[in-house]
Design a protein around this motif. Structure first.
Motif, short mmCIF file in Angstrom:
data_model
loop_
_atom_site.label_atom_id
_atom_site.label_comp_id
_atom_site.label_asym_id
_atom_site.label_seq_id
_atom_site.Cartn_x
_atom_site.Cartn_y
_atom_site.Cartn_z
N PRO A 64 3.34 54.73 -14.02
CA PRO A 64 3.35 55.85 -13.07
C PRO A 64 4.32 55.57 -11.93
O PRO A 64 4.37 54.46 -11.41
CB PRO A 64 1.90 55.92 -12.58
N ASN A 65 5.10 56.58 -11.56
CA ASN A 65 6.04 56.38 -10.46
C ASN A 65 5.29 56.42 -9.13
O ASN A 65 4.44 57.29 -8.92
CB ASN A 65 7.12 57.47 -10.48
N PRO A 66 5.59 55.50 -8.20
CA PRO A 66 4.82 55.44 -6.95
C PRO A 66 5.08 56.59 -5.99
O PRO A 66 4.23 56.91 -5.17
CB PRO A 66 5.24 54.10 -6.34
N THR A 67 6.28 57.20 -6.05
CA THR A 67 6.62 58.26 -5.10
C THR A 67 7.42 59.34 -5.83
O THR A 67 7.88 59.16 -6.95
CB THR A 67 7.51 57.73 -3.96
N HIS A 68 7.57 60.50 -5.16
CA HIS A 68 8.58 61.44 -5.62
C HIS A 68 9.94 60.77 -5.37
O HIS A 68 10.12 60.10 -4.34
CB HIS A 68 8.52 62.74 -4.82
N PHE A 96 19.98 52.72 -19.06
CA PHE A 96 18.59 52.56 -19.47
C PHE A 96 18.09 53.85 -20.09
O PHE A 96 18.69 54.92 -19.91
CB PHE A 96 17.69 52.14 -18.29
N ARG A 97 17.03 53.75 -20.84
CA ARG A 97 16.45 54.91 -21.50
C ARG A 97 15.12 55.23 -20.83
O ARG A 97 14.31 54.33 -20.60
CB ARG A 97 16.23 54.61 -22.98
N ARG A 98 14.90 56.51 -20.53
CA ARG A 98 13.65 56.95 -19.94
C ARG A 98 13.00 58.01 -20.82
O ARG A 98 13.68 58.94 -21.27
CB ARG A 98 13.86 57.53 -18.54
N MET A 99 11.70 57.86 -21.04
CA MET A 99 10.96 58.85 -21.80
C MET A 99 9.84 59.40 -20.93
O MET A 99 9.07 58.65 -20.34
CB MET A 99 10.37 58.25 -23.07
N GLN A 100 9.78 60.72 -20.85
CA GLN A 100 8.72 61.41 -20.13
C GLN A 100 8.23 62.55 -21.00
O GLN A 100 9.01 63.43 -21.37
CB GLN A 100 9.20 61.96 -18.80
N ARG A 101 6.94 62.52 -21.34
CA ARG A 101 6.39 63.49 -22.27
C ARG A 101 7.26 63.48 -23.53
O ARG A 101 7.38 62.49 -24.20
CB ARG A 101 6.30 64.87 -21.62
N ARG A 102 7.91 64.59 -23.82
CA ARG A 102 8.74 64.65 -25.03
C ARG A 102 10.23 64.57 -24.72
O ARG A 102 11.07 64.69 -25.61
CB ARG A 102 8.47 65.95 -25.80
N GLU A 109 3.31 60.61 -12.07
CA GLU A 109 3.59 60.97 -13.46
C GLU A 109 4.02 59.72 -14.23
O GLU A 109 4.77 58.89 -13.71
CB GLU A 109 4.66 62.05 -13.54
N PRO A 110 3.56 59.59 -15.49
CA PRO A 110 3.89 58.39 -16.27
C PRO A 110 5.26 58.49 -16.94
O PRO A 110 5.63 59.55 -17.46
CB PRO A 110 2.76 58.33 -17.31
N TYR A 111 5.97 57.39 -16.93
CA TYR A 111 7.28 57.30 -17.58
C TYR A 111 7.32 56.00 -18.38
O TYR A 111 6.63 55.03 -18.08
CB TYR A 111 8.41 57.29 -16.54
N ARG A 112 8.17 55.99 -19.41
CA ARG A 112 8.38 54.77 -20.21
C ARG A 112 9.88 54.46 -20.20
O ARG A 112 10.72 55.37 -20.17
CB ARG A 112 7.89 54.95 -21.64
N TYR A 113 10.21 53.16 -20.26
CA TYR A 113 11.60 52.73 -20.14
C TYR A 113 11.96 51.73 -21.24
O TYR A 113 11.11 50.97 -21.71
CB TYR A 113 11.85 52.07 -18.78
N SER A 114 13.23 51.73 -21.59
CA SER A 114 13.78 50.69 -22.46
C SER A 114 15.22 50.46 -22.06
O SER A 114 15.82 51.25 -21.31
CB SER A 114 13.70 51.11 -23.94
N HIS A 115 15.79 49.35 -22.54
CA HIS A 115 17.18 49.01 -22.25
C HIS A 115 17.92 48.79 -23.56
O HIS A 115 17.70 47.78 -24.24
CB HIS A 115 17.25 47.76 -21.36
#
Length: 208
Positions: free
Chosen positions: A65-69, A79-85, A102-108
């Motif tokens: 989850p991101n700490p702030t807007h 980097f790669r970011r995935m949010q929902r679809r 909101e939750p995000y996922r990351y990869s490099h």
């Protein structure tokens, strides 16, 4: 003699126990941090953070989850970011938006990590920025950013490096706040312009 052998055996056992106890109680080495955050500037409703990641090639990680807007401008790396679809491979051509919680996922996909400038904004300031370019999108203070990313602009890039230069000098608080305000507005505006959605238009004239 038997007494000497027993004494030697006792000494060896004591030494073994001491080594075992030391091994059990030795402090674990702290994990090497793959990223750093450095606060560069704090203003009303907005702060600027220098983010540097030194990750190697990494698969998609768990949700975070991101700490702030936030508004994120990539300076270097990929980097790669995935949010929902929605999946984005982000580089220095992009500006990214984050909603707090909101939750995000990351990869490099490539080694070397990335360097980013983060503009962390509170809810009212985020809504104000969005409303300037897309009033219909500025309706939810809990999720002010309705679009996840866009293409940056030459002006946004120039303002970002102007800001970083002013921080290093250092410059006056007024000069810094002016550049930060311009950068935040330009980043949001550039993203909406390139995506072609929700762009603010003038009301049609009613004069004859």
């Amino acid at each position: 003699s038997l007494q000497e052998l027993e004494g030697l055996a006792s000494s060896l056992e004591t030494s073994r126990i001491t080594r075992s106890s030391t091994a059990r109680h030795a402090p674990m080495p702290e994990p090497v941090r793959s990223h750093t955050r450095r606060l560069l500037l704090e203003s009303v409703g907005l702060s600027v953070v220098d983010f540097r990641c030194r990750a190697h090639v990494e698969p998609l990680g768990p949700e975070e989850p991101n700490p702030t807007h936030g508004i994120v401008l990539v300076r270097k790396g990929v980097f790669r970011r995935m949010q929902r679809r929605e999946t984005l491979v982000a580089d220095a051509n992009h500006v990214l938006f984050f909603n707090a919680g909101e939750p995000y996922r990351y990869s490099h996909p490539l080694p070397g990590g990335d360097d980013c400038t983060i503009l962390a904004v509170d809810g009212p300031r985020a809504l104000e920025l969005v409303a300037h370019h897309a009033p219909r999108d500025a309706e939810r203070p809990e999720t002010p950013f309705r679009i996840g990313h866009g293409i940056s602009s030459p002006r946004a890039v120039r303002l970002q490096y102007e800001l970083l230069g002013l921080v290093r000098r250092p410059a006056s608080a007024l000069a810094l706040e002016d550049v930060v305000a311009e950068l935040a507005d330009e980043a949001v505006g550039a993203a909406y312009r390139t995506r072609g959605v929700g762009v603010r238009s003038e009301w049609p004239s009613t004069s004859a």
